[in-house]
Design a protein around this motif. Structure first.
Motif, PDB file in Angstrom:
ATOM      1  N   GLY A   1       0.770  -1.234   0.000  1.00 30.20           N
ATOM      2  CA  GLY A   1       0.000   0.000   0.000  1.00 30.20           C
ATOM      3  C   GLY A   1       0.799   1.281   0.000  1.00 30.20           C
ATOM      4  O   GLY A   1       0.224   2.372   0.100  1.00 30.20           O
ATOM      5  N   ALA A   2       2.119   1.186  -0.098  1.00 32.83           N
ATOM      6  CA  ALA A   2       2.938   2.402  -0.118  1.00 32.83           C
ATOM      7  C   ALA A   2       2.808   3.115  -1.465  1.00 32.83           C
ATOM      8  O   ALA A   2       2.521   2.493  -2.498  1.00 32.83           O
ATOM      9  N   ARG A   3       3.012   4.413  -1.445  1.00 36.87           N
ATOM     10  CA  ARG A   3       3.104   5.213  -2.681  1.00 36.87           C
ATOM     11  C   ARG A   3       4.578   5.205  -3.096  1.00 36.87           C
ATOM     12  O   ARG A   3       5.389   5.929  -2.527  1.00 36.87           O
ATOM     13  N   VAL A   4       4.915   4.398  -4.076  1.00 40.42           N
ATOM     14  CA  VAL A   4       6.307   4.138  -4.417  1.00 40.42           C
ATOM     15  C   VAL A   4       6.689   4.869  -5.692  1.00 40.42           C
ATOM     16  O   VAL A   4       5.979   4.799  -6.702  1.00 40.42           O
ATOM     17  N   THR A   5       7.813   5.560  -5.630  1.00 39.21           N
ATOM     18  CA  THR A   5       8.428   6.150  -6.816  1.00 39.21           C
ATOM     19  C   THR A   5       9.841   5.596  -6.942  1.00 39.21           C
ATOM     20  O   THR A   5      10.632   5.689  -6.000  1.00 39.21           O
ATOM     21  N   VAL A   6      10.151   5.019  -8.086  1.00 31.91           N
ATOM     22  CA  VAL A   6      11.497   4.524  -8.365  1.00 31.91           C
ATOM     23  C   VAL A   6      12.220   5.564  -9.194  1.00 31.91           C
ATOM     24  O   VAL A   6      11.698   6.045 -10.211  1.00 31.91           O
ATOM     25  N   VAL A   7      13.431   5.938  -8.761  1.00 28.19           N
ATOM     26  CA  VAL A   7      14.246   6.883  -9.527  1.00 28.19           C
ATOM     27  C   VAL A   7      15.485   6.146 -10.024  1.00 28.19           C
ATOM     28  O   VAL A   7      16.064   5.326  -9.318  1.00 28.19           O
ATOM     29  N   GLU A   8      15.871   6.439 -11.251  1.00 22.69           N
ATOM     30  CA  GLU A   8      16.980   5.752 -11.899  1.00 22.69           C
ATOM     31  C   GLU A   8      17.678   6.727 -12.838  1.00 22.69           C
ATOM     32  O   GLU A   8      17.024   7.367 -13.669  1.00 22.69           O
ATOM     33  N   GLY A   9      19.005   6.854 -12.679  1.00 29.23           N
ATOM     34  CA  GLY A   9      19.744   7.823 -13.473  1.00 29.23           C
ATOM     35  C   GLY A   9      19.878   7.462 -14.933  1.00 29.23           C
ATOM     36  O   GLY A   9      20.011   8.341 -15.785  1.00 29.23           O
ATOM     37  N   ARG A  10      19.809   6.181 -15.247  1.00 26.28           N
ATOM     38  CA  ARG A  10      19.972   5.759 -16.637  1.00 26.28           C
ATOM     39  C   ARG A  10      18.615   5.545 -17.291  1.00 26.28           C
ATOM     40  O   ARG A  10      17.625   5.246 -16.630  1.00 26.28           O
ATOM     41  N   ASP A  11      18.599   5.701 -18.615  1.00 25.08           N
ATOM     42  CA  ASP A  11      17.363   5.552 -19.389  1.00 25.08           C
ATOM     43  C   ASP A  11      17.713   4.824 -20.683  1.00 25.08           C
ATOM     44  O   ASP A  11      18.318   5.391 -21.592  1.00 25.08           O
ATOM     45  N   ASP A  12      17.363   3.548 -20.740  1.00 24.68           N
ATOM     46  CA  ASP A  12      17.634   2.762 -21.941  1.00 24.68           C
ATOM     47  C   ASP A  12      16.513   1.757 -22.117  1.00 24.68           C
ATOM     48  O   ASP A  12      15.557   1.696 -21.325  1.00 24.68           O
ATOM     49  N   GLU A  13      16.629   0.942 -23.163  1.00 26.22           N
ATOM     50  CA  GLU A  13      15.540   0.019 -23.498  1.00 26.22           C
ATOM     51  C   GLU A  13      15.275  -0.980 -22.370  1.00 26.22           C
ATOM     52  O   GLU A  13      14.117  -1.257 -22.036  1.00 26.22           O
TER      53      GLU A  13
END
Length: 476
Positions: free
Chosen positions: A33-45
């Motif tokens: 039930g948590a409001r989860v945000t995942v952050v990630e410095g890379r952006d690829d396929e």
């Protein structure tokens, strides 16, 4: 196990990183039930595919931005790769936001009566020991699982039904953890490593030391001064040690060709339990005997009988790229220890053979190699150097082994390993061992250390006189 959402319902959690541990944490917390945000410095396929899977579960994902703390965050779950001085944890500290590591989160997610932990840390040998330990526990009839940096993510494993968990813990994981209280814990060894992450050796040692703070039994390496010192400073319910020498009361060690226990017996002053023979340890090398004794100490602390220690060692299948036998060609043995990515690991590998053509190089991560070269010089027949920091190894060889022939291979293309292996084969004589123990990380030339090891094995098998490859190879 049905999630208990009460503690987590509506809580704003930022998960740093979309790797294996980050995704597992996000899934578990979203289910609670948590409001989860995942952050990630890379952006690829690949990361977009992972993001789509998480978004389908109601998790918000921000790719290409691993530095900004999302609004409404009251907890950050750090993945191991994030340094303490990175912008995201620094922003959390400045905002007064609590930070958990994945291991801390896993410990807090445990249900009452869940599986106890037997925990392992150290500069080298962690994965081998945790796998040996799991086999010993299974041989004793326990439902055991090896977790941490192996197998099932630990935040998921603690929600499953198991009798006991064998937990591998890196210094990164320990840095972000403060609550775990393992039934027993071991520090295998401590040597300079990851100083680029921790900043100083003192900080690295301090992270390792936390494994003993709440341990029921502290197991140290009597042959390693730092491991011993950390155990002496701890306040566990009990202490034990392992040694490659004859054990004193309170220790596990070696007598003739036997592994014996004088710690977890009724009368340590007068009694010893025979656990196994040296031939049960695979691959056989001094440092791997120490690994077996460490695993045995944790198993015995949990009540595993001697015969299960023996049966577990016999059932253990070594992971690839750890002193892995590749071939014998013309009386020369070829060994792949691509996992030896720093001086302490390379020293253990070099100590296992008498006459060596050493293949070394890669990224030294600021670590010094003079002591390593000085100690192994009498065993060297020749050296072949590759990778970005090969000149630093060459300088140490010139200082401490000036008569040893050294071949420098500057190439970094896909055929570089073929040239490295060909040069090593030319230096070797019957009875020698050609040993890939690079002492450096692999990322200057390869995706990772397994890719480097695979390239080495393929090159060896292309040498004249090599037998056809056995699928999967053999680590021994």
């Amino acid at each position: 196990m049905t999630p208990d959402t009460g503690e987590w319902d509506g809580r704003g959690v930022c998960v740093a990183g979309i790797g294996v541990s980050g995704r597992a944490a996000a899934r578990v917390l979203a289910a609670r039930g948590a409001r989860v945000t995942v952050v990630e410095g890379r952006d690829d396929e690949e990361r977009r595919a992972h993001a789509a899977e998480l978004e389908a579960l109601g998790v918000a994902v921000r790719l290409g931005d691993g530095d900004t703390l999302p609004e409404g965050t009251d907890l950050v779950v750090m993945s191991p790769g994030w340094r303490p001085d990175a912008p995201l944890p620094a922003a959390a500290v400045a905002a007064g936001v609590e930070i958990y590591g994945e291991v801390e989160l896993a410990w807090r997610l445990r249900a009452p009566g869940s599986a106890p932990w037997l925990a392992i840390t150290g500069t080298d040998g962690k994965t081998t020991v945790v796998r040996m330990l799991a086999r010993m526990l299974e041989a004793a009839g326990h439902d055991a699982l090896a977790v941490g940096n192996v197998g099932t993510p630990i935040v998921e494993a603690v929600l499953e039904k198991h009798d006991v968990l064998a937990v591998e813990l890196s210094s990164y994981q320990l840095y972000w953890s403060s609550s775990p209280a393992p039934r027993a814990a071991a520090v295998l060894n401590v040597a300079p490593d990851h100083l680029d992450w921790h900043g100083t050796m003192d900080a690295y040692v301090a992270a390792k030391s936390t494994i003993f703070e709440r341990a029921g039994v502290a197991v140290c390496n009597a042959d390693d001064p730092i491991s011993t010192e950390l155990a002496e400073k701890a306040r566990p319910q009990a202490r034990a040690a392992f040694t490659l020498g004859v054990p004193a009361p309170g220790q596990l060690g070696v007598v003739d060709d036997l592994l014996v226990d004088r710690a977890f017996v009724a009368d340590p002053a007068r009694e010893a339990a025979e656990l196994a023979v040296l031939g049960d340890v695979r691959p056989f090398a001094p440092h791997n005997v120490a690994n077996a004794l460490a695993a045995a100490a944790l198993a015995r602390a949990y009540g595993v009988p001697p015969e299960a220690v023996r049966d577990g060692l016999r059932a253990f299948v070594p992971d690839p790229h750890r002193i892995q036998h590749v071939a014998e060609i013309g009386g020369v043995t070829y060994i792949n220890d691509s996992k030896a990515t720093q001086p302490h690991a390379a020293a253990a590998s070099l100590a296992a053979y008498e006459s060596i053509v050493w293949i070394a190089g890669g990224l030294l991560k600021g670590l010094e190699v003079d002591d390593l070269v000085r100690s192994c010089a009498p065993r060297l027949r020749g050296v072949v150097l590759m990778g970005r920091d090969r000149a630093r190894i060459a300088e140490a060889l010139a200082r401490h082994a000036p008569d040893i022939p050294v071949v420098d291979v500057p190439d970094t293309d896909t055929g570089a390993m073929d040239r490295v292996v060909t040069e090593a084969a030319a230096l070797a004589r019957p009875g020698d061992t050609v040993l890939l123990a690079p002492v450096g990380a692999s990322f200057d030339m390869f995706a990772n250390y397994p890719a480097r090891g695979d390239a080495f094995m393929a090159s060896v098998r292309r040498l004249p006189g090599a037998e056809p490859a056995v699928p999967g190879g053999e680590a021994r």
